[in-house]
Design an enzyme around this catalytic site. Structure first.
Site, short mmCIF file in Angstrom:
data_model
loop_
_atom_site.label_atom_id
_atom_site.label_comp_id
_atom_site.label_asym_id
_atom_site.label_seq_id
_atom_site.Cartn_x
_atom_site.Cartn_y
_atom_site.Cartn_z
N HIS A 46 -27.97 -74.13 -40.34
CA HIS A 46 -28.04 -74.97 -41.53
C HIS A 46 -27.28 -76.26 -41.28
CE1 HIS A 46 -28.92 -71.66 -44.74
NE2 HIS A 46 -29.54 -71.41 -43.60
N GLU A 48 -25.06 -77.83 -42.99
CA GLU A 48 -23.62 -77.75 -43.27
C GLU A 48 -22.86 -77.10 -42.12
OE1 GLU A 48 -25.63 -76.74 -47.33
OE2 GLU A 48 -26.14 -76.63 -45.20
N CYS A 76 -25.90 -72.74 -49.70
CA CYS A 76 -26.12 -71.30 -49.89
C CYS A 76 -24.77 -70.60 -49.74
CB CYS A 76 -27.13 -70.78 -48.86
SG CYS A 76 -26.47 -70.78 -47.16
N CYS A 79 -23.11 -71.11 -46.23
CA CYS A 79 -22.54 -72.44 -46.05
C CYS A 79 -21.33 -72.67 -46.96
CB CYS A 79 -23.61 -73.49 -46.27
SG CYS A 79 -24.90 -73.44 -45.00
#
Length: 151
Positions: A46, A48, A76, A79
């Protein structure tokens, strides 16, 4: 957030969900990243997480003290947990994620639970632009999938 949106556009071009993140310290961008889950075939890629990894390498530390993150989509739970563990001071969020958002939409990892670090959050930063790139992406993806089925 404009720089995070540039990262989201890079993800879009790779047919990745267009999420971008940048980390800032002392007013300067020290890391930037975009989603690479599909490209790398790795659910942890991801924006992040990748930005946190880059910032940690840049600073030579896992604690990203006095750093702020700009991210185009609400993090999410994975993260959000990484943001807490990295000790990021504040995040600025563009679009909300009603399906997997862990910073207020589905639940709020930063406020609903007691951790040893508190992260400040500001939501709705360039929200329309952040929502638009996501909507355009999924609309385009549906067209691509429909075209592939029709062939």
């Amino acid at each position: 957030m404009k720089e995070a949106l540039k990262e989201a556009k890079k993800a879009y071009e790779k047919l990745e969900v267009p999420v971008g993140a940048v980390i800032v310290k002392d007013g300067k961008i020290i890391a930037r990243a975009h989603n690479l889950k599909e490209t790398k075939k790795d659910t942890t890629k991801h924006a992040e997480i990748l930005a946190i990894q880059k910032a940690s390498r840049k600073l030579g530390a896992w604690r990203l003290l006095d750093c702020e993150m700009y991210v185009t989509l609400e993090p999410c739970s994975m993260c959000a947990g990484a943001i807490i563990n990295a000790r990021i001071k504040k995040i600025y969020v563009g679009a909300l994620d009603e399906k997997t958002g862990a910073v207020g939409s589905v639940f709020n990892l930063f406020e609903d639970y007691k951790f040893n670090h508190n992260v400040e959050v500001e939501q709705g930063i360039m929200q329309e632009e952040c929502e638009k790139i996501l909507k355009d992406f999924f609309k385009n993806l549906r067209k691509i999938k429909k075209s592939a089925r029709d062939d």
